[in-house]
Design a protein around this motif. Structure first.
Motif, mmCIF file in Angstrom:
data_model
loop_
_atom_site.group_PDB
_atom_site.id
_atom_site.type_symbol
_atom_site.label_atom_id
_atom_site.label_comp_id
_atom_site.label_asym_id
_atom_site.label_seq_id
_atom_site.Cartn_x
_atom_site.Cartn_y
_atom_site.Cartn_z
ATOM 1 N N LEU A 130 0.814 -1.217 0.000
ATOM 2 C CA LEU A 130 0.000 0.000 0.000
ATOM 3 C C LEU A 130 0.843 1.260 0.000
ATOM 4 N N ARG A 131 2.124 1.135 0.302
ATOM 5 C CA ARG A 131 3.005 2.299 0.236
ATOM 6 C C ARG A 131 3.233 2.782 -1.195
ATOM 7 N N HIS A 132 2.823 1.988 -2.161
ATOM 8 C CA HIS A 132 2.927 2.410 -3.559
ATOM 9 C C HIS A 132 1.824 3.394 -3.942
ATOM 10 N N PHE A 133 0.832 3.589 -3.069
ATOM 11 C CA PHE A 133 -0.337 4.387 -3.419
ATOM 12 C C PHE A 133 -0.640 5.413 -2.343
ATOM 13 N N ASP A 134 -1.345 6.465 -2.736
ATOM 14 C CA ASP A 134 -1.910 7.382 -1.758
ATOM 15 C C ASP A 134 -3.012 6.666 -0.993
ATOM 16 N N PRO A 135 -3.286 7.084 0.250
ATOM 17 C CA PRO A 135 -4.367 6.434 1.009
ATOM 18 C C PRO A 135 -5.693 6.493 0.264
ATOM 19 N N GLN A 136 -6.367 5.375 0.225
ATOM 20 C CA GLN A 136 -7.663 5.291 -0.458
ATOM 21 C C GLN A 136 -8.389 4.044 0.036
ATOM 22 N N PRO A 137 -9.703 3.960 -0.179
ATOM 23 C CA PRO A 137 -10.434 2.762 0.248
ATOM 24 C C PRO A 137 -9.948 1.525 -0.514
ATOM 25 N N LEU A 138 -10.059 0.385 0.137
ATOM 26 C CA LEU A 138 -9.651 -0.882 -0.469
ATOM 27 C C LEU A 138 -10.867 -1.778 -0.687
ATOM 28 N N ALA A 139 -10.823 -2.515 -1.782
ATOM 29 C CA ALA A 139 -11.754 -3.618 -2.007
ATOM 30 C C ALA A 139 -10.928 -4.895 -2.052
ATOM 31 N N LEU A 140 -11.150 -5.772 -1.102
ATOM 32 C CA LEU A 140 -10.405 -7.028 -1.034
ATOM 33 C C LEU A 140 -11.149 -8.099 -1.823
ATOM 34 N N LEU A 141 -10.424 -8.809 -2.647
ATOM 35 C CA LEU A 141 -10.978 -9.934 -3.403
ATOM 36 C C LEU A 141 -10.057 -11.133 -3.203
ATOM 37 N N SER A 191 -0.769 3.494 9.423
ATOM 38 C CA SER A 191 -2.190 3.494 9.773
ATOM 39 C C SER A 191 -2.925 2.405 8.995
ATOM 40 N N PRO A 192 -3.846 1.731 9.635
ATOM 41 C CA PRO A 192 -4.575 0.659 8.934
ATOM 42 C C PRO A 192 -5.405 1.220 7.795
ATOM 43 N N PRO A 193 -5.572 0.460 6.736
ATOM 44 C CA PRO A 193 -6.358 0.929 5.587
ATOM 45 C C PRO A 193 -7.848 0.916 5.882
ATOM 46 N N LEU A 194 -8.576 1.655 5.080
ATOM 47 C CA LEU A 194 -10.034 1.617 5.120
ATOM 48 C C LEU A 194 -10.505 0.583 4.100
ATOM 49 N N VAL A 195 -11.086 -0.485 4.575
ATOM 50 C CA VAL A 195 -11.589 -1.540 3.688
ATOM 51 C C VAL A 195 -13.096 -1.373 3.556
ATOM 52 N N THR A 196 -13.564 -1.158 2.342
ATOM 53 C CA THR A 196 -14.991 -0.935 2.114
ATOM 54 C C THR A 196 -15.712 -2.147 1.538
ATOM 55 N N GLN A 197 -14.962 -3.090 0.963
ATOM 56 C CA GLN A 197 -15.568 -4.310 0.429
ATOM 57 C C GLN A 197 -14.654 -5.498 0.716
ATOM 58 N N ARG A 198 -15.263 -6.595 1.103
ATOM 59 C CA ARG A 198 -14.538 -7.834 1.376
ATOM 60 C C ARG A 198 -15.252 -8.959 0.622
ATOM 61 N N ILE A 199 -14.725 -9.312 -0.525
ATOM 62 C CA ILE A 199 -15.350 -10.312 -1.391
ATOM 63 C C ILE A 199 -14.486 -11.562 -1.420
ATOM 64 N N CYS A 256 -12.811 -10.724 -13.664
ATOM 65 C CA CYS A 256 -13.146 -9.549 -14.479
ATOM 66 C C CYS A 256 -14.547 -9.026 -14.141
ATOM 67 N N ALA A 257 -15.501 -9.929 -14.026
ATOM 68 C CA ALA A 257 -16.872 -9.527 -13.708
ATOM 69 C C ALA A 257 -16.950 -8.908 -12.317
ATOM 70 N N ILE A 258 -16.210 -9.475 -11.378
ATOM 71 C CA ILE A 258 -16.229 -8.926 -10.019
ATOM 72 C C ILE A 258 -15.570 -7.546 -9.993
ATOM 73 N N ALA A 259 -14.461 -7.400 -10.706
ATOM 74 C CA ALA A 259 -13.769 -6.110 -10.736
ATOM 75 C C ALA A 259 -14.674 -5.009 -11.269
ATOM 76 N N ALA A 260 -15.591 -5.357 -12.161
ATOM 77 C CA ALA A 260 -16.494 -4.364 -12.727
ATOM 78 C C ALA A 260 -17.429 -3.771 -11.680
ATOM 79 N N GLU A 261 -17.586 -4.462 -10.551
ATOM 80 C CA GLU A 261 -18.451 -3.971 -9.486
ATOM 81 C C GLU A 261 -17.740 -2.960 -8.579
ATOM 82 N N ILE A 262 -16.418 -2.901 -8.657
ATOM 83 C CA ILE A 262 -15.624 -2.107 -7.720
ATOM 84 C C ILE A 262 -15.489 -0.681 -8.241
ATOM 85 N N PRO A 263 -15.878 0.328 -7.457
ATOM 86 C CA PRO A 263 -15.706 1.717 -7.899
ATOM 87 C C PRO A 263 -14.248 2.026 -8.229
ATOM 88 N N HIS A 264 -14.029 2.900 -9.190
ATOM 89 C CA HIS A 264 -12.669 3.193 -9.635
ATOM 90 C C HIS A 264 -11.892 4.033 -8.634
#
Length: 341
Positions: A130-141, A191-199, A256-264
């Motif tokens: 996650l250090r490669h990115f700015d803080p943002q919500p996560l969707a776990l798959l 700091s722990p990430p904000l996880v908004t989806q756990r699939i 691919c189908a699941i990824a389509a559900e995840i906000p950009h």
């Protein structure tokens, strides 16, 4: 005699359980030389690790009827197990006397060990990634999620030595102990990430609200390993307090189908451990190509092992650019990790 299956049992004995389960090590070596046991074990469905599945089937039945002499060798059935090197005659008798029940389990159940301690490897891997990115919500798959317990890697507490220092969620009732061999990665104190989806996706997801399903999960844990069962039970209790989206399906094909559900504006984190070795090489390559195609349209992380080797590996796709890293050499049960990145 089925020489291929015999070799599989012998291979299981040496690296898998010689140091961690004296009972299974002794039984495995005896089964490898017994044509009758191999014939029964060979009725497992294709693609499953047969030694694990046979032992789980026996364990599952034995704990529900612990009056058979075999129970005297199992630490889940008695506080003082007998000499494991003498267990095979009782084991064979139990298998033969429960043959149809065992075959039914071999043909209907899967090896879905939800090894919670593997989160001790997932946690530093994700915090590093996650250090490669700015803080943002996560969707776990998670692909091959079993009961979904490893979708909660950010919700557990971790201790990697005896110093008293802990990482992760300080309020978690689930404490996972592991060990770093050598250096530690940066990011453990972030700091722990904000996880908004756990699939979680699995061919047969396990519903931990059903007692028999929990019994199957427990049967997959080797008899001597009480700490693994205690950790499993703690994680199950915590899982029941978190909203998970567990789905029946082939996660490698459905990504691919699941990824389509995840906000950009949400970072997609795809991960799988100890499952990719159960699919064909062609299917692995198709899956990797699908992930690359997804990365043309969004940032994502792909964390995995057993696609090419046992190392824990990371693919970071950021703005269409791929960064690959070999993160760690890990114990299959999460007892230690050697950080390589």
């Amino acid at each position: 005699m089925n020489s291929r299956l015999s070799d599989a049992f012998r291979a299981f004995a040496v690296p898998e359980c010689r140091e961690t389960s004296p009972l299974y090590c002794s039984l495995t070596e005896a089964i490898a030389a017994d044509a009758e046991m191999l014939q029964i074990a060979g009725q497992a469905r294709d693609g499953q690790p047969v030694p694990n599945l046979l032992f789980a089937a026996v364990h599952y039945l034995l704990v529900t009827s612990p009056n058979h002499p075999l129970a005297e060798y199992y630490a889940t059935c008695t506080p003082e197990p007998k000499d494991p090197t003498q267990a095979f005659p009782a084991f064979k008798d139990f298998v033969l006397s429960h043959q149809q029940e065992i075959v039914d389990l071999l043909q209907t159940r899967l090896v879905q060990t939800n090894e919670v301690r593997r989160c001790a490897c997932l946690f530093p891997a994700f915090m590093h990634a996650l250090r490669h990115f700015d803080p943002q919500p996560l969707a776990l798959l998670e692909i091959g999620c079993s009961a979904g317990l490893n979708l909660l890697w950010d919700r557990y507490r971790y201790a990697y030595d005896d110093s008293g220092k802990e990482y992760g969620d300080p309020t978690s009732p689930t404490l996972i102990r592991s060990e770093f061999l050598g250096k530690r990665p940066a990011g453990l104190d972030d700091s722990p990430p904000l996880v908004t989806q756990r699939i979680g996706v699995d061919l047969h997801p396990i519903d931990v609200t059903i007692p028999t399903e929990v019994d199957w999960l427990r049967s997959l844990i080797w008899p001597e390993q009480h700490d693994r069962r205690q950790l499993l039970d703690a994680a199950i209790r915590q899982q029941q307090e978190v909203e998970l989206d567990l789905r029946t399906g082939d996660g490698f094909a459905d990504v691919c189908a699941i990824a389509a559900e995840i906000p950009h504006d949400t970072l997609l984190c795809i991960y799988h451990t100890h499952v990719a070795n159960q699919i064909s090489r062609e299917k692995r390559e198709t899956f990797l190509e699908t992930v690359r195609e997804l990365a043309h349209h969004r940032d994502l992380l792909h964390l995995y092992n057993n696609l090419h080797d046992a190392h824990l590996r990371l693919q970071v796709f950021r703005r269409g650019i791929l960064t690959r890293q070999t993160l760690a050499n890990t114990d299959g049960h999460g007892r230690w990790l050697e950080w390589l990145a």
